[in-house]
Motif scaffolding. Structure first.
Motif, PDB file in Angstrom:
ATOM      1  N   UNK A 182       0.809  -1.216   0.000  1.00 24.85           N
ATOM      2  CA  UNK A 182       0.000   0.000   0.000  1.00 24.85           C
ATOM      3  C   UNK A 182       0.840   1.263   0.000  1.00 24.85           C
ATOM      4  N   UNK A 183       1.887   1.279   0.802  1.00 31.65           N
ATOM      5  CA  UNK A 183       2.653   2.515   0.989  1.00 31.65           C
ATOM      6  C   UNK A 183       3.921   2.593   0.139  1.00 31.65           C
ATOM      7  N   UNK A 184       4.408   1.446  -0.346  1.00 34.43           N
ATOM      8  CA  UNK A 184       5.653   1.455  -1.094  1.00 34.43           C
ATOM      9  C   UNK A 184       5.534   0.797  -2.471  1.00 34.43           C
ATOM     10  N   UNK A 185       4.313   0.429  -2.841  1.00 33.07           N
ATOM     11  CA  UNK A 185       4.034  -0.122  -4.180  1.00 33.07           C
ATOM     12  C   UNK A 185       4.868  -1.359  -4.513  1.00 33.07           C
ATOM     13  N   UNK A 186       5.162  -2.153  -3.505  1.00 30.40           N
ATOM     14  CA  UNK A 186       5.877  -3.414  -3.730  1.00 30.40           C
ATOM     15  C   UNK A 186       4.882  -4.436  -4.272  1.00 30.40           C
ATOM     16  N   UNK A 187       5.221  -5.169  -5.337  1.00 30.00           N
ATOM     17  CA  UNK A 187       4.309  -6.203  -5.851  1.00 30.00           C
ATOM     18  C   UNK A 187       3.949  -7.216  -4.765  1.00 30.00           C
ATOM     19  N   UNK A 188       2.734  -7.739  -4.840  1.00 27.23           N
ATOM     20  CA  UNK A 188       2.208  -8.630  -3.807  1.00 27.23           C
ATOM     21  C   UNK A 188       3.143  -9.795  -3.513  1.00 27.23           C
ATOM     22  N   UNK A 189       3.586 -10.511  -4.545  1.00 26.60           N
ATOM     23  CA  UNK A 189       4.415 -11.700  -4.327  1.00 26.60           C
ATOM     24  C   UNK A 189       5.736 -11.333  -3.663  1.00 26.60           C
ATOM     25  N   UNK A 237       5.170 -10.494   0.131  1.00 28.26           N
ATOM     26  CA  UNK A 237       5.046 -11.681   0.972  1.00 28.26           C
ATOM     27  C   UNK A 237       6.418 -12.290   1.232  1.00 28.26           C
ATOM     28  N   UNK A 238       7.231 -12.389   0.189  1.00 30.75           N
ATOM     29  CA  UNK A 238       8.580 -12.942   0.344  1.00 30.75           C
ATOM     30  C   UNK A 238       9.416 -12.118   1.314  1.00 30.75           C
ATOM     31  N   UNK A 239       9.413 -10.800   1.146  1.00 30.13           N
ATOM     32  CA  UNK A 239      10.229  -9.936   2.001  1.00 30.13           C
ATOM     33  C   UNK A 239       9.799 -10.036   3.461  1.00 30.13           C
TER      34      UNK A 239
END
Length: 232
Positions: free
Chosen positions: A160-167, A170-172
């Protein structure tokens, strides 16, 4: 309480703030109408917050010498935790039923987040209660349960706040909680403290991450399908 854990409540409070941050835009700002959410979501959120508050208050009660109240809160967890596990199960069921019509494979893959979380929490909490008279071991297993709260919240923060892809999110998040558990284990090894609690914590975290990594594989699809057939 061990000196290193005198301020463990601050760690639990930091998890609380991460949870609030992660669920702020997806749930909390919907107050008071909470349009689109049902009683299951409300119960899940309430029980999650209650569990975090219990984790925060327990070491404070020990530090202040209020051991009888500490034990009373601990006994209350016998009711809270089964309800919390049920709420995780029910939220997973709602998500699964929404996805199954669109993509059965992805619906089953999504269970790779629900099933490992249920098992990990049940195992760590169960071992904490089993060792409730061994404070050093009991405390470490309880801390292990708190790490499970980080993943869902931190994943949402990234998305939501950093536009990281969903997959990737979850990994991070998984990598972070595994790293924290591993660092705790290494610390206990060097300090010659009981190593079983964090060894088991690392193990369940790694197994959960592997389930997620192989969620589209034949083995997980078979396991997830069987689980869904029986319970969903």
């Amino acid at each position: 309480m061990e000196r290193a854990y005198n301020y463990i409540h601050i760690f639990f409070m930091s998890i609380f703030f991460v949870v609030v941050w992660g669920f702020w835009k997806t749930y909390i700002v919907s107050f008071p109408t909470f349009q689109g959410f049902g009683y299951t979501h409300h119960m899940h959120g309430l029980l999650m917050m209650l569990w975090i508050f219990m984790l925060i208050v327990q070491p404070l009660l020990i530090r202040s010498g209020k051991l009888s109240l500490h034990r009373a809160v601990g006994k209350a967890s016998y009711f809270v935790v089964p309800l919390l596990l049920l709420s995780i199960f029910m939220v997973g069921k709602i998500s699964y039923n929404k996805m199954i019509a669109v993509s059965p494979q992805q619906a089953i893959a999504s269970l790779a987040q629900i099933i490992p979380a249920l098992l990990a929490f049940a195992v760590l909490y169960g071992l904490a209660i089993w060792n409730k008279k061994k404070s050093r071991i009991h405390m470490r297993y309880m801390l292990g349960t708190s790490l499970l709260m980080i993943g869902p919240a931190l994943g949402r923060v990234q998305i939501i706040f950093f536009n990281v892809p969903f997959l990737d999110a979850v990994d991070y998040a998984n990598y972070l909680i595994i790293a924290i558990a591993f660092l705790l284990l290494i610390t206990d090894i060097f300090q010659k403290k009981p190593v079983a609690p964090y060894s088991i914590t690392v193990l369940v975290m790694v197994l959960g991450h592997l389930a997620w990594q192989f969620r589209d594989g034949f083995l997980w699809q078979a396991v997830g399908e069987k689980f869904a057939t029986i319970f969903y």
